[in-house]
Design a protein around this motif. Structure first.
Motif, PDB file in Angstrom:
ATOM      1  N   MET A 197       0.831  -1.205   0.000  1.00 47.31           N
ATOM      2  CA  MET A 197       0.000   0.000   0.000  1.00 47.31           C
ATOM      3  C   MET A 197       0.866   1.255   0.000  1.00 47.31           C
ATOM      4  O   MET A 197       1.965   1.282   0.567  1.00 47.31           O
ATOM      5  CB  MET A 197      -0.924   0.017   1.211  1.00 47.31           C
ATOM      6  CG  MET A 197      -1.817  -1.214   1.319  1.00 47.31           C
ATOM      7  SD  MET A 197      -2.892  -1.453  -0.121  1.00 47.31           S
ATOM      8  CE  MET A 197      -4.089  -0.125   0.137  1.00 47.31           C
ATOM      9  N   ILE A 198       0.338   2.287  -0.649  1.00 53.21           N
ATOM     10  CA  ILE A 198       1.018   3.585  -0.731  1.00 53.21           C
ATOM     11  C   ILE A 198       0.247   4.568   0.136  1.00 53.21           C
ATOM     12  O   ILE A 198      -0.985   4.661   0.039  1.00 53.21           O
ATOM     13  CB  ILE A 198       1.079   4.059  -2.199  1.00 53.21           C
ATOM     14  CG1 ILE A 198       2.053   3.172  -2.984  1.00 53.21           C
ATOM     15  CG2 ILE A 198       1.491   5.519  -2.301  1.00 53.21           C
ATOM     16  CD1 ILE A 198       2.067   3.455  -4.471  1.00 53.21           C
ATOM     17  N   SER A 199       0.960   5.310   0.955  1.00 51.74           N
ATOM     18  CA  SER A 199       0.324   6.255   1.880  1.00 51.74           C
ATOM     19  C   SER A 199      -0.074   7.536   1.151  1.00 51.74           C
ATOM     20  O   SER A 199       0.304   7.756  -0.007  1.00 51.74           O
ATOM     21  CB  SER A 199       1.277   6.605   3.010  1.00 51.74           C
ATOM     22  OG  SER A 199       2.363   7.383   2.512  1.00 51.74           O
ATOM     23  N   SER A 222      -3.347   0.739  -3.265  1.00 54.27           N
ATOM     24  CA  SER A 222      -2.392  -0.321  -3.578  1.00 54.27           C
ATOM     25  C   SER A 222      -1.427   0.159  -4.656  1.00 54.27           C
ATOM     26  O   SER A 222      -1.776   0.983  -5.510  1.00 54.27           O
ATOM     27  CB  SER A 222      -3.126  -1.573  -4.049  1.00 54.27           C
ATOM     28  OG  SER A 222      -3.775  -1.332  -5.270  1.00 54.27           O
ATOM     29  N   GLU A 223      -0.252  -0.360  -4.619  1.00 57.29           N
ATOM     30  CA  GLU A 223       0.784   0.041  -5.576  1.00 57.29           C
ATOM     31  C   GLU A 223       0.342  -0.220  -7.018  1.00 57.29           C
ATOM     32  O   GLU A 223       0.613   0.575  -7.914  1.00 57.29           O
ATOM     33  CB  GLU A 223       2.077  -0.719  -5.274  1.00 57.29           C
ATOM     34  CG  GLU A 223       3.283  -0.224  -6.056  1.00 57.29           C
ATOM     35  CD  GLU A 223       4.559  -0.933  -5.643  1.00 57.29           C
ATOM     36  OE1 GLU A 223       5.557  -0.249  -5.405  1.00 57.29           O
ATOM     37  OE2 GLU A 223       4.537  -2.176  -5.538  1.00 57.29           O
ATOM     38  N   GLU A 277       3.031   9.501   0.106  1.00 57.72           N
ATOM     39  CA  GLU A 277       3.715   8.906  -1.050  1.00 57.72           C
ATOM     40  C   GLU A 277       2.926   9.158  -2.338  1.00 57.72           C
ATOM     41  O   GLU A 277       3.508   9.467  -3.386  1.00 57.72           O
ATOM     42  CB  GLU A 277       3.895   7.408  -0.820  1.00 57.72           C
ATOM     43  CG  GLU A 277       4.883   7.064   0.279  1.00 57.72           C
ATOM     44  CD  GLU A 277       4.854   5.589   0.637  1.00 57.72           C
ATOM     45  OE1 GLU A 277       5.942   5.019   0.823  1.00 57.72           O
ATOM     46  OE2 GLU A 277       3.742   5.017   0.727  1.00 57.72           O
ATOM     47  N   ASN A 316      -5.504   9.962   5.733  1.00 59.48           N
ATOM     48  CA  ASN A 316      -5.469   8.519   6.020  1.00 59.48           C
ATOM     49  C   ASN A 316      -5.625   7.674   4.753  1.00 59.48           C
ATOM     50  O   ASN A 316      -5.728   6.453   4.833  1.00 59.48           O
ATOM     51  CB  ASN A 316      -6.587   8.156   7.004  1.00 59.48           C
ATOM     52  CG  ASN A 316      -6.407   8.846   8.346  1.00 59.48           C
ATOM     53  OD1 ASN A 316      -5.289   8.946   8.855  1.00 59.48           O
ATOM     54  ND2 ASN A 316      -7.501   9.346   8.907  1.00 59.48           N
ATOM     55  N   GLN A 337      -5.070   5.489   1.524  1.00 62.69           N
ATOM     56  CA  GLN A 337      -4.091   4.520   1.051  1.00 62.69           C
ATOM     57  C   GLN A 337      -4.569   3.938  -0.265  1.00 62.69           C
ATOM     58  O   GLN A 337      -5.776   3.827  -0.506  1.00 62.69           O
ATOM     59  CB  GLN A 337      -3.916   3.388   2.066  1.00 62.69           C
ATOM     60  CG  GLN A 337      -3.142   3.759   3.318  1.00 62.69           C
ATOM     61  CD  GLN A 337      -2.876   2.533   4.174  1.00 62.69           C
ATOM     62  OE1 GLN A 337      -3.744   1.683   4.366  1.00 62.69           O
ATOM     63  NE2 GLN A 337      -1.659   2.427   4.676  1.00 62.69           N
TER      64      GLN A 337
END
Length: 619
Positions: free
Chosen positions: A375-377, A428-429, A380, A424, A426
């Motif tokens: 997961m990417i925040s 997925s890559e 990011e 908050n 997120q």
């Protein structure tokens, strides 16, 4: 022989000024005696002429020419005749031909709505073309009849002589056509016009005579035009910019989506879960920053009826109606009428759309086990977004690279060209790049492409733009190889959830349908239901799948995506956009998103060659 004193008269000075502007290819708009006017945006081989009758001008015929790029209206006089002859001769020499179309109001009753008068061979085909196009005008379910009247001395109203004698006109390659119009738009008993009939007639009449001009230009002149709309007006009057600015101002006074999005979504989810999903969640919203009734009063005071260009007047009336409905929803937030107005704004769900959504939910199998995804925040993802914006900035330096991380929104959204991300959030890559193409490659790109246009309407959004925008944005995810099965299930479930809500199901019933029948997680089902039930019932979420299906049909017809990116438009506006491009009012798309790069076009070709939404599942 003309003596020197003749050249110093006001009439001669006016004529010399007119001919000088034509010679220098300058826009021409000059007032003539007794409130007359000659207007020619650029030299063209035609002119609409209206001579004010002895009884005084009428409200319809006198305004017809004002929708065109070249017109003259004035009292009949020796000076008017000299201006018309001089302009016609000058431009006939330049373009190897010139058309004078004189319009007047029929004095006798019981005549056809349109009678085209022609006395020269050079005007025969044009007269027939005008008859054909005028006969296509349909108002209140009826086609208006048009006739052609051929004869040597019939190209002027009974009370005036022809603008130019036929023999003289033939020598100079000037064609005269008369267009007599019956007052079908008027109540005979009261003498008053039917305003909506009149508005519709004016718009359709303008299109018909442009096609007649195009026929003449194509057959009898050297003027270069490849589409009849290129003969329309190319400049915008001051009142157009003023009204566009006002509508943009009133539209920007409130952020519709932010005002109908709960500010307590996280807390509401926790409370809902604590109640074992049996107590309806309570949502809280931002305070209303405006008084909807005051803004309504102001937008309906805008004098849109004074805009002579039918296309632009239509755009502004349409936008005003949309703002009106949004204001209704602001006033009706959390009340029953909110959902009814939402249906007016975003459209209903038809049976085909609902069945497609259900079929997608059945066709996509839910994997029993899923490995944990990277997961990417929010931070990011914001950095990735800034890099994508920097790439776009190479095409347009005005693009802002600002990305905001905040705690008062749900998920992510683009607001006036700026990407906003919940702290908050997120993703997925595997989905991150596709999501960038959705939010930045579509919503940000169309915002700045719209800003490149002369009208603010194209970046604040034309009415109903959301369906095309979201359809494009989801298709961008597909092009970027990131339209996952989970994502397709989500946009299909939104349609089902909207249908449930419109059909009268409660939040809790819809939540359990999504969990029990369609196997969404409890948190995902809550999020889906919250988006649909917010504000009192927002039907917007159905447009994602509806827009995607429309985009697929559009591409299968062999059409390019590029014109759809010109601003925040709706698909039904494409003919309007094409007209305004032909008229050189709108510019072509200045910014292209990354997903239109050649390496992504194989996905586009898959759809163009017969693909559908179910092929996307198998890919």
């Amino acid at each position: 022989m003309t003596n020197e004193s003749d050249n110093n008269t006001p009439e001669r000075k006016t004529l010399n000024r007119i001919l000088s502007k034509i010679q220098n290819n300058e826009p021409l708009r000059i007032t003539l005696p007794n409130k007359g006017l000659i207007n020619m945006e650029k030299p063209v081989p035609f002119m609409v002429v209206y001579r004010i009758p002895p009884s005084g001008k009428d409200g319809f015929t006198s305004r017809l020419g004002k929708t065109e790029s070249s017109y003259l209206h004035a009292h009949d006089s020796a000076a008017t005749s000299e201006i018309i002859k001089s302009v016609a001769n000058t431009l006939a020499d330049r373009f190897k031909g010139f058309l004078l179309l004189e319009v007047w109001l029929a004095e006798e009753g019981n005549v056809a709505p349109f009678t085209v008068h022609v006395g020269q061979k050079s005007g025969a085909e044009v007269a027939e073309k005008l008859k054909t196009e005028l006969s296509k005008i349909k108002i209140l379910g009826n086609f208006l009849k048009a006739n052609v009247n051929k004869g040597k001395n019939v190209v002027a109203p009974d009370y005036y002589k022809p603008l130019i004698e036929a023999k003289e006109a033939n020598k100079s390659s000037i064609t005269l056509i008369g267009l007599e119009i019956a007052p079908v738009y008027m109540n005979e008993a009261t003498g008053k016009a039917y305003p909506l009939f009149l508005r519709d007639l004016r718009a359709k009449f303008s299109k018909a005579i442009r096609k007649g001009f195009f026929e003449f230009v194509r057959m009898h002149t050297s003027y270069n035009a490849t589409n009849f709309q290129m003969l329309g007006t190319t400049s915008l009057r001051k009142n157009v910019f003023e009204i566009d600015k006002e509508l943009a101002h009133y539209s920007n006074l409130f952020d519709f989506l932010l005002l109908v999005t709960p500010i307590n979504a996280d807390e509401a989810w926790k409370d809902f879960k604590k109640s074992n999903f049996l107590k309806e969640p309570v949502f809280h919203y931002r305070p209303m920053p405006i008084d909807p009734e005051l803004i309504k009063r102001k937008i309906y005071n805008l004098p849109i009826e004074e805009i002579s260009d039918p296309t632009l007047a239509f755009l502004f009336r349409d936008k005003r109606k949309e703002i009106d409905r949004m204001l209704d929803m602001m006033a009706e937030r959390e009340k029953p009428d909110f959902m009814l107005t939402s249906l007016q704004l975003f459209g209903p769900i038809d049976e085909k759309l609902l069945e497609t959504a259900k079929a997608i939910l059945i066709a996509i199998e839910i994997p029993e086990t899923t490995k944990k995804k990277k997961m990417i925040s929010a931070k990011e993802f914001a950095l990735m977004a800034e890099e994508e914006l920097e790439w776009l900035k190479l095409q347009d330096p005005s693009i802002s690279t600002a990305v905001r991380i905040r705690d008062d929104i749900e998920g992510i959204l683009v607001n006036r060209g700026t990407l906003n991300i919940n702290k908050n959030f997120q993703v997925s890559e595997e989905r991150a790049f596709a999501l960038l193409q959705h939010e930045i490659g579509t919503h940000v790109v169309t915002y700045y492409n719209g800003k490149a246009q002369p009208l603010q309407l194209f970046y604040i959004g034309v009415p109903g733009y959301e369906e095309l925008q979201e359809g494009l944005a989801v298709f961008a995810e597909y092009m970027a190889d990131g339209l996952t099965l989970s994502r397709l299930r989500t946009i299909a479930a939104r349609v089902v959830a909207v249908h449930q809500m419109v059909s009268g199901s409660s939040f809790i019933d819809t939540f359990f349908l999504l969990v029990d029948k369609y196997e969404f997680s409890e948190s995902a089902a809550f999020s889906l239901a919250m988006r649909v039930y917010r504000g009192g019932g927002l039907t917007k979420d159905a447009v994602y799948l509806k827009g995607l299906l429309n985009i697929i049909d559009y591409i299968k017809k062999g059409k390019s995506l590029e014109p759809l990116l010109i601003g925040k438009i709706r698909q039904g506006y494409i003919p309007v956009v094409q007209e305004l491009i032909h008229r050189q009012i709108l510019t072509t798309v200045p910014i292209k998103p990354r997903y239109l790069d050649e390496k992504y076009l194989v996905k586009y070709e898959n759809i163009r060659s017969g693909g559908n939404v179910f092929n996307m599942i198998h890919e």
